[in-house]
Design an enzyme around this catalytic site. Structure first.
Site, PDB file in Angstrom:
ATOM      1  N   ASP A  56       0.878  -1.167   0.000  1.00  0.00           N
ATOM      2  CA  ASP A  56       0.000   0.000   0.000  1.00  0.00           C
ATOM      3  C   ASP A  56       0.919   1.221   0.000  1.00  0.00           C
ATOM      4  OD1 ASP A  56      -1.655   2.155   0.520  1.00  0.00           O
ATOM      5  OD2 ASP A  56      -2.771   1.170   2.121  1.00  0.00           O
TER       6      ASP A  56
ATOM      7  N   TYR B 158      -5.925  14.522  -9.866  1.00  0.00           N
ATOM      8  CA  TYR B 158      -5.001  13.648 -10.590  1.00  0.00           C
ATOM      9  C   TYR B 158      -3.987  14.468 -11.378  1.00  0.00           C
ATOM     10  CZ  TYR B 158      -3.479   9.905 -13.760  1.00  0.00           C
ATOM     11  OH  TYR B 158      -2.731   8.995 -14.486  1.00  0.00           O
TER      12      TYR B 158
ATOM     13  N   ALA C  84      -1.510  16.154  -9.010  1.00  0.00           N
ATOM     14  CA  ALA C  84      -0.574  15.177  -8.458  1.00  0.00           C
ATOM     15  C   ALA C  84       0.476  14.781  -9.485  1.00  0.00           C
ATOM     16  CB  ALA C  84      -1.335  13.940  -7.981  1.00  0.00           C
TER      17      ALA C  84
END
Length: 278
Positions: free
Chosen positions: A80, A173, A176
């Site tokens: 993760d 998105y 980022a």
């Protein structure tokens, strides 16, 4: 194939499903003789998530298939990228098999809370998108670097066309991925003296399950079909088609190899000509 990659070890995040770019990257590196670490969540996607992630079973199958086809060592590891503990556990698992990592592909990514405008975006979904796509690159790289120091190594970060040509309704998105480009440049300067090159790839329309999901959303919005939306998209691409994950894998293998030994700090477009700016 790049013969200088034979015997090197590559960690590829977000590589646990056969329909994704990460799997294609792993396959191309294995084809050149790299040992491969397949890293992904190792569990089914949460309800409501648009794209599935690699399960433990699929990751194990991928690792075995790469071993059998290319005679390399390959292992699956659960990861993760938003969880520090998970990253440390991943490093411990890797060290049980490999003493070093030569190639790191920060490929894990996802988009949450879309479609939405900035003023309607759910804050938790925004933060989660930034965390998965940007902060994860910092976290994973920082954890992996001790296994890279002292050797010529390469880091390839997956950014996006969206980092350079802002889309609507997918702001977190895009933000980022733009951050990934700057982080790539910072890392390239800071790590050059250690012999570690850092580059980013900026894919455009690539035929993955995420792309298919996007066409499905557009079809609903425009009362159209997925096939019609794909045709409309292809009209914006000079080469006239959607790219394949394998073509992205080819670029990553090049950037990992000595064939690109004088390239670092570059965000490289792979868009079929849809994006031609730097």
């Amino acid at each position: 194939m790049y013969n200088d990659l034979k015997g090197k070890t590559a960690l590829v995040t977000g590589a646990g499903k056969r329909t994704g770019i990460g799997y294609a990257i792993a396959g191309k590196l294995a084809e050149s003789g790299c040992n491969i670490i397949i890293a992904d969540l190792g569990k089914p996607a949460s309800p409501g998530d648009p794209v599935k992630t690699g399960t433990t079973e699929e990751m194990a199958e991928i690792a075995k298939s790469l071993q059998d086809e290319f005679a390399v060592s390959a292992i699956p590891v659960n990861l993760d990228v938003t969880d520090k503990e998970s990253i440390l556990n991943m490093i411990s698992s890797v060290k049980e098999r490999f003493s070093n990592i030569d190639i790191l592909c920060n490929n894990a990514g996802a988009s949450f809370g879309v479609p939405n405008t900035v003023h309607t975006y759910d804050e938790d979904a925004w933060m989660k998108t930034i965390d998965v796509n940007l902060h994860s690159v910092f976290r994973v790289t920082r954890a992996v670097l001790p296994m890279m120091f002292g050797r010529q190594a390469s880091i390839i970060n997956t950014s996006s066309r969206a980092a350079k040509a802002p889309p609507i309704f997918n702001g977190a998105y895009a933000v980022a991925k733009a951050g990934v480009i700057m982080l790539t440049k910072v890392m390239a300067k800071e790590l050059a003296g250690a012999g570690i090159r850092v580059n980013a790839i900026c894919p455009g329309q690539i035929m993955t399950d995420l792309e298919k999901w996007r066409f499905g959303l557009e079809a609903q919005f425009f009362s159209s079909t997925i096939e019609e939306r794909e045709k409309e998209m292809c009209k914006t691409i000079p080469l006239g088609r959607i790219g394949s994950p394998e073509e992205v894998g080819n670029l990553v293998a090049f950037l990992a190899s000595n064939a690109s030994s004088y390239i670092t700090g570059q965000p490289i477009n792979i868009t079929g000509g849809q994006l031609m700016e730097l």
